[in-house]
Motif scaffolding. Sequence first.
Motif, PDB file in Angstrom:
ATOM      1  N   VAL A   1       0.826  -1.212   0.000  1.00 32.56           N
ATOM      2  CA  VAL A   1       0.000   0.000   0.000  1.00 32.56           C
ATOM      3  C   VAL A   1       0.858   1.259   0.000  1.00 32.56           C
ATOM      4  CG1 VAL A   1      -1.659   1.340   1.362  1.00 32.56           C
ATOM      5  CG2 VAL A   1      -1.925  -1.138   1.160  1.00 32.56           C
ATOM      6  N   ASN A   2       1.932   1.265   0.795  1.00 31.27           N
ATOM      7  CA  ASN A   2       2.754   2.468   0.958  1.00 31.27           C
ATOM      8  C   ASN A   2       3.993   2.489   0.067  1.00 31.27           C
ATOM      9  OD1 ASN A   2       1.005   3.369   3.019  1.00 31.27           O
ATOM     10  ND2 ASN A   2       2.103   2.144   4.541  1.00 31.27           N
TER      11      ASN A   2
ATOM     12  N   LYS B   1      -1.410  -4.333  -7.030  1.00 33.20           N
ATOM     13  CA  LYS B   1      -1.152  -3.260  -6.062  1.00 33.20           C
ATOM     14  C   LYS B   1      -2.151  -3.395  -4.924  1.00 33.20           C
ATOM     15  CE  LYS B   1       0.838   0.772  -4.922  1.00 33.20           C
ATOM     16  NZ  LYS B   1       0.325   0.977  -3.571  1.00 33.20           N
ATOM     17  N   ALA B   2      -1.631  -3.400  -3.693  1.00 32.43           N
ATOM     18  CA  ALA B   2      -2.501  -3.528  -2.521  1.00 32.43           C
ATOM     19  C   ALA B   2      -3.112  -2.174  -2.161  1.00 32.43           C
ATOM     20  CB  ALA B   2      -1.697  -4.062  -1.337  1.00 32.43           C
ATOM     21  N   SER B   3      -4.321  -2.229  -1.665  1.00 34.43           N
ATOM     22  CA  SER B   3      -5.000  -1.031  -1.159  1.00 34.43           C
ATOM     23  C   SER B   3      -5.790  -1.423   0.080  1.00 34.43           C
ATOM     24  CB  SER B   3      -5.925  -0.432  -2.226  1.00 34.43           C
ATOM     25  OG  SER B   3      -6.931  -1.368  -2.590  1.00 34.43           O
ATOM     26  N   VAL B   4      -6.125  -0.428   0.893  1.00 31.21           N
ATOM     27  CA  VAL B   4      -6.850  -0.693   2.137  1.00 31.21           C
ATOM     28  C   VAL B   4      -8.351  -0.645   1.881  1.00 31.21           C
ATOM     29  CG1 VAL B   4      -7.274   0.086   4.502  1.00 31.21           C
ATOM     30  CG2 VAL B   4      -4.979   0.277   3.512  1.00 31.21           C
ATOM     31  N   SER B   5      -9.057  -1.661   2.349  1.00 30.71           N
ATOM     32  CA  SER B   5     -10.506  -1.711   2.195  1.00 30.71           C
ATOM     33  C   SER B   5     -11.163  -0.560   2.942  1.00 30.71           C
ATOM     34  CB  SER B   5     -11.040  -3.046   2.713  1.00 30.71           C
ATOM     35  OG  SER B   5     -12.449  -3.040   2.800  1.00 30.71           O
ATOM     36  N   GLU B   6     -12.191  -0.008   2.355  1.00 31.21           N
ATOM     37  CA  GLU B   6     -12.900   1.103   2.988  1.00 31.21           C
ATOM     38  C   GLU B   6     -13.948   0.639   3.990  1.00 31.21           C
ATOM     39  OE1 GLU B   6     -14.543   3.558  -0.036  1.00 31.21           O
ATOM     40  OE2 GLU B   6     -12.591   4.160  -0.863  1.00 31.21           O
ATOM     41  N   VAL B   7     -14.262  -0.646   3.990  1.00 35.03           N
ATOM     42  CA  VAL B   7     -15.323  -1.150   4.870  1.00 35.03           C
ATOM     43  C   VAL B   7     -14.818  -2.169   5.887  1.00 35.03           C
ATOM     44  CG1 VAL B   7     -17.159  -0.703   3.216  1.00 35.03           C
ATOM     45  CG2 VAL B   7     -15.966  -2.902   3.172  1.00 35.03           C
TER      46      VAL B   7
ATOM     47  N   PHE C   1      -6.591  -6.162  -3.616  1.00 31.55           N
ATOM     48  CA  PHE C   1      -5.526  -6.214  -4.601  1.00 31.55           C
ATOM     49  C   PHE C   1      -6.068  -5.873  -5.984  1.00 31.55           C
ATOM     50  CE2 PHE C   1      -4.194  -9.586  -1.455  1.00 31.55           C
ATOM     51  CZ  PHE C   1      -3.256  -8.795  -0.827  1.00 31.55           C
ATOM     52  N   ASN C   2      -5.402  -4.944  -6.651  1.00 31.30           N
ATOM     53  CA  ASN C   2      -5.811  -4.499  -7.981  1.00 31.30           C
ATOM     54  C   ASN C   2      -4.740  -4.858  -9.004  1.00 31.30           C
ATOM     55  OD1 ASN C   2      -8.169  -3.038  -6.901  1.00 31.30           O
ATOM     56  ND2 ASN C   2      -6.636  -1.653  -6.050  1.00 31.30           N
TER      57      ASN C   2
END
Length: 232
Positions: free
Chosen positions: A189-190, A216-222, A228-229
Amino acid sequence: MEENLESMVESELSKYPEHIRNQIPKSKFQELLELFVQSKNEEFNAVMDKAKEHASTVLTEKSNELIGVLSLTEKEDNLLMWSHYAESHSGYCIGFNSNHSFFKRKRSEKDEFYHLRKVKYLPHRPSKMMVDMNGTDMLLLKSEVWEYEQEWRMCAVLPDADTIIDAIAPPVHLFKFPEDLIEEVIIGVNAKASLTEAILRIIADNPELSHVKVKKASVSEVEYALCFNDLN
């Protein structure tokens, strides 16, 4: 000593001439020796405790010199693993094909090296004597506090390394592996944009890596979770 006392007495007495050995029956000699050991119980225990400490130290030192461990996890989305092993989500994770022949190079039934095995987690240290321990006891047991890692290990003989970097301590041992062992690369993510660009460029420039997926990892909003995208 209790198990081997008779053979030990026999072995030591055989070193003396027969006329000396005949001065006292072997059974009597063994009885006297047992009484001596019992009377010196505290001294013997102290010696054995020191011996155990020394043996443990030597085992640790020698195993670190001779045995390398490839540590993998089955959980690519574990938040703690990303925090602990990828510079707080600023690094990347390589996904391997666990069914690849690279992880199945067991040379015999008792071989402890070059094949992938799951780590076992226990609440207490095993109480076995060292002579009764096997490769699993020595190489695949960890405290249950590490259970979240869901670790798999493959052990290797360090002198077999293809490259050894000894400019730092302890030395780094690198082993070659086939390109098709890699299935994907997940960028944290970072991670900096430059890292993402470098990884994509390496894969684009090497035809043998064309099958590798980059995400690319991202943090879930929920949820407290990672998403992962796909990037390629």
